[in-house]
Design a protein around this motif. Structure first.
Motif, PDB file in Angstrom:
ATOM      1  N   ALA A  29       0.826  -1.208   0.000  1.00  9.12           N
ATOM      2  CA  ALA A  29       0.000   0.000   0.000  1.00  9.12           C
ATOM      3  C   ALA A  29       0.856   1.252   0.000  1.00  9.12           C
ATOM      4  N   HIS A  30       0.238   2.314  -0.405  1.00 14.67           N
ATOM      5  CA  HIS A  30       0.783   3.649  -0.208  1.00 14.67           C
ATOM      6  C   HIS A  30       0.668   3.939   1.290  1.00 14.67           C
ATOM      7  N   VAL A  31       1.627   4.693   1.828  1.00 10.40           N
ATOM      8  CA  VAL A  31       1.558   5.021   3.254  1.00 10.40           C
ATOM      9  C   VAL A  31       0.223   5.709   3.545  1.00 10.40           C
ATOM     10  N   ASP A  32      -0.411   5.298   4.619  1.00  7.92           N
ATOM     11  CA  ASP A  32      -1.702   5.861   5.061  1.00  7.92           C
ATOM     12  C   ASP A  32      -2.935   5.252   4.401  1.00  7.92           C
ATOM     13  N   ALA A  33      -2.749   4.339   3.451  1.00  6.32           N
ATOM     14  CA  ALA A  33      -3.933   3.742   2.818  1.00  6.32           C
ATOM     15  C   ALA A  33      -4.647   2.801   3.790  1.00  6.32           C
ATOM     16  N   GLY A  34      -3.905   2.326   4.791  1.00  4.97           N
ATOM     17  CA  GLY A  34      -4.547   1.471   5.804  1.00  4.97           C
ATOM     18  C   GLY A  34      -3.936   0.096   5.930  1.00  4.97           C
ATOM     19  N   LYS A  35      -2.681  -0.052   5.493  1.00  7.56           N
ATOM     20  CA  LYS A  35      -2.042  -1.370   5.560  1.00  7.56           C
ATOM     21  C   LYS A  35      -1.966  -1.895   6.993  1.00  7.56           C
ATOM     22  N   THR A  36      -1.545  -1.030   7.909  1.00  9.00           N
ATOM     23  CA  THR A  36      -1.405  -1.465   9.308  1.00  9.00           C
ATOM     24  C   THR A  36      -2.770  -1.847   9.876  1.00  9.00           C
ATOM     25  N   THR A  37      -3.776  -1.042   9.569  1.00  4.01           N
ATOM     26  CA  THR A  37      -5.120  -1.322  10.098  1.00  4.01           C
ATOM     27  C   THR A  37      -5.671  -2.620   9.503  1.00  4.01           C
ATOM     28  N   VAL A  38      -5.473  -2.841   8.214  1.00 11.74           N
ATOM     29  CA  VAL A  38      -5.933  -4.089   7.601  1.00 11.74           C
ATOM     30  C   VAL A  38      -5.236  -5.282   8.269  1.00 11.74           C
ATOM     31  N   GLU A  54      -5.112  -0.059  17.904  1.00 10.87           N
ATOM     32  CA  GLU A  54      -5.410   1.089  17.058  1.00 10.87           C
ATOM     33  C   GLU A  54      -4.093   1.755  16.695  1.00 10.87           C
ATOM     34  N   VAL A  55      -3.984   2.149  15.444  1.00 13.09           N
ATOM     35  CA  VAL A  55      -2.746   2.771  14.986  1.00 13.09           C
ATOM     36  C   VAL A  55      -2.447   4.024  15.799  1.00 13.09           C
ATOM     37  N   HIS A  56      -3.494   4.817  16.072  1.00 15.12           N
ATOM     38  CA  HIS A  56      -3.227   6.117  16.678  1.00 15.12           C
ATOM     39  C   HIS A  56      -2.842   6.037  18.151  1.00 15.12           C
ATOM     40  N   VAL A 146     -10.128  -2.075  -1.698  1.00 15.72           N
ATOM     41  CA  VAL A 146     -10.373  -0.632  -1.644  1.00 15.72           C
ATOM     42  C   VAL A 146     -10.902  -0.329  -0.240  1.00 15.72           C
ATOM     43  N   ASN A 147     -10.062   0.323   0.539  1.00 10.86           N
ATOM     44  CA  ASN A 147     -10.322   0.542   1.964  1.00 10.86           C
ATOM     45  C   ASN A 147     -10.950   1.921   2.202  1.00 10.86           C
ATOM     46  N   LYS A 148     -11.374   2.151   3.413  1.00 14.66           N
ATOM     47  CA  LYS A 148     -11.902   3.448   3.867  1.00 14.66           C
ATOM     48  C   LYS A 148     -13.209   3.822   3.165  1.00 14.66           C
ATOM     49  N   LEU A 149     -14.026   2.810   2.898  1.00 12.11           N
ATOM     50  CA  LEU A 149     -15.302   3.089   2.245  1.00 12.11           C
ATOM     51  C   LEU A 149     -16.238   3.915   3.126  1.00 12.11           C
ATOM     52  N   ASP A 150     -15.897   4.021   4.401  1.00 12.61           N
ATOM     53  CA  ASP A 150     -16.720   4.814   5.331  1.00 12.61           C
ATOM     54  C   ASP A 150     -16.407   6.305   5.235  1.00 12.61           C
ATOM     55  N   ARG A 151     -15.316   6.678   4.550  1.00 13.85           N
ATOM     56  CA  ARG A 151     -14.919   8.093   4.537  1.00 13.85           C
ATOM     57  C   ARG A 151     -15.823   8.938   3.651  1.00 13.85           C
ATOM     58  N   ALA A 152     -15.955  10.204   4.011  1.00 13.94           N
ATOM     59  CA  ALA A 152     -16.698  11.133   3.160  1.00 13.94           C
ATOM     60  C   ALA A 152     -15.974  11.213   1.816  1.00 13.94           C
ATOM     61  N   GLY A 276     -14.065  -2.357   1.592  1.00 12.61           N
ATOM     62  CA  GLY A 276     -14.446  -2.396   3.001  1.00 12.61           C
ATOM     63  C   GLY A 276     -13.924  -1.205   3.761  1.00 12.61           C
ATOM     64  N   SER A 277     -14.042  -1.318   5.057  1.00  7.53           N
ATOM     65  CA  SER A 277     -13.503  -0.301   5.937  1.00  7.53           C
ATOM     66  C   SER A 277     -12.777  -1.028   7.052  1.00  7.53           C
ATOM     67  N   ALA A 278     -11.450  -1.023   6.947  1.00  6.95           N
ATOM     68  CA  ALA A 278     -10.674  -1.752   7.959  1.00  6.95           C
ATOM     69  C   ALA A 278     -10.903  -1.132   9.327  1.00  6.95           C
ATOM     70  N   TYR A 279     -10.972   0.184   9.356  1.00  2.00           N
ATOM     71  CA  TYR A 279     -11.130   0.867  10.636  1.00  2.00           C
ATOM     72  C   TYR A 279     -12.394   0.398  11.354  1.00  2.00           C
ATOM     73  N   ARG A 280     -13.472   0.252  10.589  1.00  2.00           N
ATOM     74  CA  ARG A 280     -14.737  -0.215  11.187  1.00  2.00           C
ATOM     75  C   ARG A 280     -14.844  -1.743  11.216  1.00  2.00           C
TER      76      ARG A 280
HETATM   77  P1  GDP Z   1      -0.629   2.542   6.633  1.00  2.00           P
HETATM   78  O1  GDP Z   1       0.262   3.721   6.664  1.00  2.00           O
HETATM   79  O2  GDP Z   1      -0.981   2.119   5.235  1.00  2.00           O
HETATM   80  O3  GDP Z   1      -0.173   1.392   7.484  1.00  2.00           O
HETATM   81  O4  GDP Z   1      -2.059   3.068   7.196  1.00  2.00           O
HETATM   82  P2  GDP Z   1      -2.671   2.941   8.650  1.00  2.00           P
HETATM   83  O5  GDP Z   1      -3.294   1.623   8.850  1.00  2.00           O
HETATM   84  O6  GDP Z   1      -1.674   3.425   9.634  1.00  2.00           O
HETATM   85  O7  GDP Z   1      -3.874   3.986   8.514  1.00  2.00           O
HETATM   86  C1  GDP Z   1      -3.640   5.355   8.275  1.00  2.00           C
HETATM   87  C2  GDP Z   1      -4.754   6.162   8.906  1.00  2.00           C
HETATM   88  O8  GDP Z   1      -5.983   5.861   8.254  1.00  2.00           O
HETATM   89  C3  GDP Z   1      -4.969   5.850  10.391  1.00  2.00           C
HETATM   90  O9  GDP Z   1      -5.312   7.059  11.049  1.00  2.00           O
HETATM   91  C4  GDP Z   1      -6.152   4.898  10.377  1.00  2.00           C
HETATM   92  O10 GDP Z   1      -6.918   4.932  11.579  1.00  2.00           O
HETATM   93  C5  GDP Z   1      -6.940   5.401   9.198  1.00  2.00           C
HETATM   94  N1  GDP Z   1      -7.739   4.326   8.571  1.00  2.00           N
HETATM   95  C6  GDP Z   1      -7.344   3.065   8.260  1.00  2.00           C
HETATM   96  N2  GDP Z   1      -8.370   2.373   7.726  1.00  2.00           N
HETATM   97  C7  GDP Z   1      -9.421   3.206   7.701  1.00  2.00           C
HETATM   98  C8  GDP Z   1     -10.776   3.059   7.262  1.00  2.00           C
HETATM   99  O11 GDP Z   1     -11.232   2.017   6.824  1.00  2.00           O
HETATM  100  N3  GDP Z   1     -11.561   4.167   7.379  1.00  2.00           N
HETATM  101  C9  GDP Z   1     -11.122   5.354   7.882  1.00  2.00           C
HETATM  102  N4  GDP Z   1     -11.973   6.364   7.958  1.00  2.00           N
HETATM  103  N5  GDP Z   1      -9.864   5.509   8.321  1.00  2.00           N
HETATM  104  C10 GDP Z   1      -9.026   4.458   8.236  1.00  2.00           C
END
Ligand code: GDP
Length: 426
Positions: A29-38, A54-56, A146-152, A276-280
């Motif tokens: 993934a690109h950084v921030d796409a959600g690799k760690t969360t997935v 949680e990543v944060h 395709v992640n973050k489907l919950d985002r605006a 999907g939405s990894a976060y959710r």
């Molecule tokens: P990585 O850099 O690819 O490993 O991405 P992270 O997993 O660290 O996610 C980057 C940011 O996006 C974090 O703040 C996550 O909480 C957020 N994030 C990850 N997945 C989702 C998602 O499905 N929906 C939303 N809204 N945010 C997400």
């Protein structure tokens, strides 16, 4: 009729997983796409971790190096094993940050398949493109999530369009989202024509993992039917074996469609797209099902090649063949110096003497403990076989890129390919 899918029934694998039940998987993934969360959610859903990190808040279990945790990016590759539906999934962490592209390349060499994660708002981003090209060079079959489907502003169709335009594979979209943005709550599985809906949960709270399967909601049945037809058309065009059935009034059966999707994934002629939405914690179970159904096992990929005194040697993924493995990561931890190995052929046992080879040197060393890393825990093994990813404790001379082999059957696995120049990101 709706059925609750019981996760505990699916969190198992064979005690000694046969070769075809192993998936050596990377997440790109690109950084921030959600690799760690997935990754985190995969470990949670498979029961490997019981508390969702949680990543944060710095509690994710895959990023176990404090430096990495502090920086919030994945720098060091590590491998974690989990079990799903009778399969062992070894997750090999590939760093997504461009500065560490050599490590990306090294970890790509030991994968049999990958999940490419995209942000549903941003679509394909520069790093996802560069890692995608590297995966092409190593012939790593992929599926897309395709992640973050919950985002605006999240839009599956435009993310798919950017995959088609910038990465040039034929995207094969196998899901239709149910609800959008904040209201995203499930998917229609277009292969089985069933709906999967995740239970509501408080944001950020530990999920129940609750997912219900049921018929396609009435309001979506027309759209689901249309998209199923589009998927069938795309598959029939790429896969000659599916064409005959496609021309019948009933179209493709779920079985033929799934078989064709597996073939197209493995040849790289098409890319299955899920969302999907990894976060959710929505979309992870079908993603794991797709990993198991479509991505190859170590026995499905070409045999590894090595050299010995200038001559070429081929080693098949056979537990009875002479032992050969590649060290792809060395990591100092409280447990000791861990050398992560991908075994390509043969078997190693605890206490056995092996040859550690680099271009200019061969040493013999004894294999200490053999560990399967499961997030923050280690399982001790007596032996590891072809196809396995394990960590070995106590090797002094092995470094990332070393070949480990039977002293009586030495070889040097292919020298790592130099990374292509990566796209620089402002
Ligand atoms: P990585 O850099 O690819 O490993 O991405 P992270 O997993 O660290 O996610 C980057 C940011 O996006 C974090 O703040 C996550 O909480 C957020 N994030 C990850 N997945 C989702 C998602 O499905 N929906 C939303 N809204 N945010 C997400």
């Amino acid at each position: 009729m709706r059925t609750e899918l019981h996760l505990h029934d699916r969190r198992f694998s064979h005690p000694a997983a046969p070769l075809d039940a192993v998936r050596n998987l990377g997440i790109l993934a690109h950084v921030d796409a959600g690799k760690t969360t997935v990754t985190e959610r995969i470990l949670y859903v498979t029961g490997t971790t019981h508390k969702r990190g949680e990543v944060h808040d710095g509690t994710t279990v895959t990023d176990f190096d404090p430096q990495e945790r502090d920086r919030g990016i994945t720098i060091f590759a590590a491998a974690v094993s989990c079990d799903w539906d009778g399969h062992r999934v070894n997750l090999i962490d590939t760093p997504g940050h461009v500065d560490f592209s050599d490590e990306v390349v090294r970890s790509l060499r030991v994968l049999d398949g990958a999940v490419a994660v995209f942000d549903a708002v941003a679509g394909v981003e520069p790093q996802s493109e560069s890692v995608w090209r590297q995966a092409d060079r190593f012939g790593v079959p992929r599926i897309a999530f395709v992640n973050k489907l919950d985002r605006a502003g999240a839009d599956l169709d435009s993310a798919v369009a950017s995959i088609r335009e910038r990465l040039h594979p034929a995207p094969l979209v196998v899901q239709l989202p149910i609800g959008s943005e904040d209201g995203f709550r499930g998917v229609v599985d277009l292969v089985r024509m069933r709906a999967l809906v995740w239970a509501e949960e408080a944001e950020g709270a530990a999920g129940t993992g609750g997912v219900e399967e049921g018929p396609v909601p009435e309001g979506l049945s027309e759209e689901a039917g249309r998209r199923r037809r589009l998927l069938e058309e795309a598959v029939a065009e790429l896969h000659p074996g599916a064409l005959e059935e496609f021309c019948t009034p009933a179209g493709l059966s779920a079985r033929t469609l799934a078989g064709a999707l597996r073939d197209l994934t493995r040849t790289g002629d098409g890319v299955v797209v899920l969302c999907g939405s990894a976060y959710r914690n929505r979309g992870i179970e079908p993603l794991l099902d797709a990993v198991v159904a479509y991505l190859p096992s170590p026995s499905d990929v070409p045999a590894v090649r090595g050299t010995l005194d200038g001559g070429e040697q081929v080693r098949a993924a056979d537990p009875d063949a002479p032992f050969a493995a590649l060290a792809f990561k060395v990591h100092s931890t409280a447990t000791g110096r861990l050398t992560y190995l991908r075994l390509y052929s043969g078997t190693i046992r605890k206490g056995e003497v092996v040859a550690v080879r680099d271009a200019n040197a061969t040493r013999t060393e004894r294999i200490g403990r053999i560990l399967r890393v499961q997030a923050d825990r280690h399982a001790q093994l007596d032996r590891a076989v072809a196809g396995d990813i394990v960590a070995v404790v106590g090797l002094k001379s092995a470094r990332a890129g070393s070949t480990l082999c039977a002293p009586g059957a030495p070889l040097l696995l292919e020298a790592p390919v130099t990374a292509e120049p990566v796209v620089s990101v402002a």
